[in-house]
Design an enzyme around this catalytic site. Structure first.
Site, PDB file in Angstrom:
ATOM      1  N   TYR A 154       1.050  -0.993  -0.084  1.00 36.94           N
ATOM      2  CA  TYR A 154       0.337   0.118  -0.010  1.00 36.94           C
ATOM      3  C   TYR A 154       1.111   1.538   0.102  1.00 36.94           C
ATOM      4  CZ  TYR A 154      -4.252   2.717   0.856  1.00 36.94           C
ATOM      5  OH  TYR A 154      -5.538   3.146   0.537  1.00 36.94           O
ATOM      6  N   LYS A 161      -2.922   8.434   3.113  1.00 39.03           N
ATOM      7  CA  LYS A 161      -4.371   8.897   4.060  1.00 39.03           C
ATOM      8  C   LYS A 161      -4.136   8.586   5.033  1.00 39.03           C
ATOM      9  CE  LYS A 161      -7.242   6.218   0.060  1.00 39.03           C
ATOM     10  NZ  LYS A 161      -7.489   6.945   0.368  1.00 39.03           N
TER      11      LYS A 161
END
Ligand code: NAD
Length: 254
Positions: A154, A161
């Protein structure tokens, strides 16, 4: 009376019928909201136009282009006068940055992921706020647990994020006095176009189904229902929150 009767929602982030933003749109439409969709680029226009047909208008908007962002909100002001809801379901990172070790992230790749996935919320919120004044506005974005904990592959998106989630809190503080709420849903993994860019995504799905308290993955409609709660009067005192819709996966230590 339906939950979102008389409410107008600008939806950023529908790419196709698998998009989380589309599941949110379906939930909002069923509860009486008027919808306007944006699309990024001609290729996606072909996907979004047939979906939007009959339920809302569509406008071009690449969030890296200030002039396109400005035009969308000018059009919304002209057509609707104001909006009550903004959905931000947008993220992008280079494919190599979602497979190589994080330490190899280039400056350009870092900037791109941050710009599209985090800064865009700030830009959209700034333009939406004047259209929401006096209307109990609600802004909602989509995030993922990779902001809080390491999720292999990720990478830069997790860092973006984290910035997005911090932005939710700062925006909630800035816009709260105007009666505007800002929240995020941290969704469990879902097979979408964006997810296809993450290496070994299948392993994430298996892992969650095995370890989450509910022993399963989520479906996009469940995110839609939570969005309905957060963006309707049911969530009227909720702001600055990151709400997990992940079958409970995030609570597990072992
Ligand atoms: P998706 O591919 O359907 O949606 C991503 C959207 O981002 C697309 O509509 C795309 O057009 C848009 N986008 C990318 N670059 C853009 C740009 N420059 N300007 C404007 N729009 C741009 O995938 P999704 O999974 O529905 O993603 C929606 C949001 O949900 C993203 O923020 C994603 O990170 C988040 N999310 C997804 C999952 C998952 O497992 N799918 C889990 C948690 C959070």
């Amino acid at each position: 009376m339906k939950l979102l009767e008389g409410k107008r929602a600008a939806i950023f982030g529908v790419a196709n019928e698998r998009s989380i933003a589309w599941a949110i749109s379906e939930a909002f439409h069923a509860e009486g909201a008027e919808l306007a969709f944006t699309f990024a680029g001609e290729v996606l226009e072909k996907r979004v136009r047939p979906l939007a047909e009959g339920i809302g208008s569509i406008l071009p908007c690449d969030v890296t282009k200030d002039e396109e962002v400005e035009k969308v909100f000018a059009t919304l002001k002209q057509e609707w006068g104001g909006i009550e809801i903004l959905i931000h379901a947008i993220a992008f990172a280079n494919k190599e940055d979602l497979s190589n070790p994080y330490v190899q992230t280039s400056r350009a790749g870092f900037h791109l992921a941050m710009d599209v996935s985090a800064y865009s919320l700030v830009a959209l919120a700034r333009h939406a706020a004047p259209l929401m004044e006096g209307r109990k506005g609600s802004i909602l974005t989509l995030t993922y647990m990779g902001a809080e904990k390491v999720i292999p592959n990720y990478n830069v998106m997790g860092v973006a994020k984290a910035a997005l989630e911090a932005s939710v809190r700062y925006l909630a503080h800035d816009l709260g006095p105007k009666g505007i709420r800002v929240n995020a849903i941290s969704a469990g993994p879902l097979r979408t176009l964006a997810a296809a860019g993450i290496s070994d995504f299948k392993t994430m799905l298996h892992h969650v189904a095995e370890r989450a308290p509910l022993k399963r993955n989520i479906d996009a409609a469940e995110v839609g229902k939570t969005a309905l709660y957060l963006c309707s009067d049911w969530g009227s005192a909720v702001t600055g929150e990151v709400l997990h819709v992940d079958a409970g996966y995030n609570i597990m230590g072992m």
